[in-house]
Design an enzyme around this catalytic site. Structure first.
Site, short mmCIF file in Angstrom:
data_model
loop_
_atom_site.label_atom_id
_atom_site.label_comp_id
_atom_site.label_asym_id
_atom_site.label_seq_id
_atom_site.Cartn_x
_atom_site.Cartn_y
_atom_site.Cartn_z
N HIS A 192 0.96 -1.34 0.09
CA HIS A 192 -0.04 0.09 0.12
C HIS A 192 0.78 1.35 0.00
O HIS A 192 1.91 1.12 0.35
CB HIS A 192 -1.07 -0.11 1.44
CG HIS A 192 0.00 0.18 2.28
ND1 HIS A 192 0.69 -0.85 3.08
CD2 HIS A 192 0.32 1.41 3.08
CE1 HIS A 192 1.21 -0.40 4.13
NE2 HIS A 192 0.93 1.11 4.28
N HIS A 201 5.71 6.37 -1.18
CA HIS A 201 6.33 5.01 -1.25
C HIS A 201 5.73 3.88 -0.89
O HIS A 201 4.68 4.08 -0.23
CB HIS A 201 7.73 5.02 -0.27
CG HIS A 201 7.26 5.15 1.19
ND1 HIS A 201 6.79 6.00 1.77
CD2 HIS A 201 7.56 4.21 2.16
CE1 HIS A 201 6.33 5.88 3.04
NE2 HIS A 201 6.83 4.39 3.24
P1 ATP Z 1 5.11 -3.13 11.29
O1 ATP Z 1 4.88 -1.95 12.20
O2 ATP Z 1 4.33 -4.35 11.96
O3 ATP Z 1 6.24 -3.49 10.60
P2 ATP Z 1 3.71 -1.57 9.51
O4 ATP Z 1 4.52 -0.67 9.54
O5 ATP Z 1 3.08 -2.25 8.06
O6 ATP Z 1 3.86 -3.09 10.30
P3 ATP Z 1 1.78 -0.07 11.01
O7 ATP Z 1 2.90 0.35 12.11
O8 ATP Z 1 0.48 -0.17 11.68
O9 ATP Z 1 2.07 -1.36 9.99
O10 ATP Z 1 1.69 0.94 10.01
C1 ATP Z 1 0.74 1.13 8.90
C2 ATP Z 1 1.10 2.11 7.96
O11 ATP Z 1 1.55 3.44 8.42
C3 ATP Z 1 2.62 1.97 7.14
O12 ATP Z 1 2.46 2.30 5.85
C4 ATP Z 1 3.39 2.66 7.97
O13 ATP Z 1 4.66 2.81 7.31
C5 ATP Z 1 2.61 3.70 8.27
N1 ATP Z 1 3.11 4.53 9.64
C6 ATP Z 1 3.27 3.74 10.90
N2 ATP Z 1 3.71 4.82 11.59
C7 ATP Z 1 3.70 5.96 11.15
C8 ATP Z 1 4.05 7.09 11.58
N3 ATP Z 1 4.28 7.63 12.74
N4 ATP Z 1 4.25 8.24 10.74
C9 ATP Z 1 3.73 8.09 9.53
N5 ATP Z 1 3.44 6.75 8.87
C10 ATP Z 1 3.43 5.84 9.69
#
Ligand code: ATP
Ligand code: MG
EC number: 3.1.4.58
Length: 174
Positions: free
Chosen positions: A42, A123
Site C-alpha cells: 500500500h 512510497h
Molecule cells: P509493522 O509496524 O508491524 O512492521 P506496518 O508498519 O506495516 O507493520 P503499522 O505500523 O500499523 O504497520 O503502519 C501502517 C502504515 O502506516 C505503514 O505504511 C506505516 O509505514 C505507516 N506508519 C506507521 N507509523 C507511522 C508514523 N508515525 N508516521 C507516518 N506513517 C506511519
C-alpha cells in the site's frame, strides 16, 4: 472492551494483480530481510495512529468530503534507506496524488485529528531490515489509482494485518 481503539491510516491499497507482479519481481532479487506480503502492499496517505473507535463515524464523514482526481502512479525507483527500509517510489509523484494528500490532511486537521509532522513521502514498502544491495535498475510498475481507503492495522502472529474499513472513489476525468 476489545477494539475500543484502532490503529488507523488512510492509504492507497495496491491492486492484487499488481501486488503479485511487484512481489514476484521483488522475490526474484533474493534480498535478505522481512518482505511485505502482497496483501499488505500500500501507499500510506495519512497515518492517524491509535484512535478511539468512536471517532470512526467522523472519519468516514470527513473522508467522503475529500474530492480527488483518479491518476496513474508510475513506480520506477527502488530505494533502500540506511535503516533497511526498501521501497518503490515514483520519480515524479503525480500532482493529483499530492493534492489528495493535502486535501485529506486539511480535512483531518479541521476534524481535530493530529497528523505526522514529517512531510509526505510517496512510497510503497517492499521490505524491512533489508541487508542486501538492491540492483540499480528497477522495472516500471504502472498503477491506475481509482480510490483511497481507510485501513485498520492489527498485529497478528505473522506481523501486521490490515483491514479495509471503507474506500472512496477518485473522480475519473476523461
Ligand atoms: P509493522 O509496524 O508491524 O512492521 P506496518 O508498519 O506495516 O507493520 P503499522 O505500523 O500499523 O504497520 O503502519 C501502517 C502504515 O502506516 C505503514 O505504511 C506505516 O509505514 C505507516 N506508519 C506507521 N507509523 C507511522 C508514523 N508515525 N508516521 C507516518 N506513517 C506511519
Ligand atoms: Mg510500523
Amino acid at each position: 472492551m476489545k477494539n475500543d481503539t484502532l490503529r488507523l491510516f488512510f492509504a492507497l491499497p495496491c491492486p492484487p494483480q499488481l501486488a503479485e507482479q511487484i512481489v514476484s519481481w521483488h522475490d526474484s532479487l533474493q534480498l535478505k530481510g522481512r518482505p511485505v506480503i502482497p496483501a499488505n502492499l500500500h501507499m500510506t496517505l495519512a497515518f492517524l495512529g491509535q484512535q478511539p473507535s468512536s471517532r470512526l463515524a467522523d472519519l468516514r464523514t470527513l473522508a467522503a468530503t475529500v474530492q480527488g482526481a483518479a491518476f496513474e502512479l508510475r513506480l520506477d525507483r527502488l530505494v533502500r534507506r540506511r535503516n533497511g527500509l526498501l521501497y518503490l517510489a515514483p520519480s515524479q509523484p503525480p500532482a493529483a496524488l499530492l493534492e489528495l494528500v493535502e486535501r485529506l490532511g486539511e480535512a483531518l486537521l479541521a476534524g481535530g485529528f493530529r497528523l505526522e509532522e514529517r512531510s509526505f513521502l510517496a512510497h510503497l514498502t517492499l521490505m524491512r531490515s533489508c541487508s542486501g544491495q538492491p540492483p540499480p535498475d528497477c522495472p516500471t510498475f504502472d498503477w491506475p489509482v481509482s480510490h483511497f481507503a481507510l485501513l485498520a492495522s492489527e498485529t497478528g502472529p505473522q506481523g501486521s494485518v490490515y483491514h479495509q474499513l471503507q474506500q472512496w472513489p477518485l473522480l475519473r476525468i476523461d
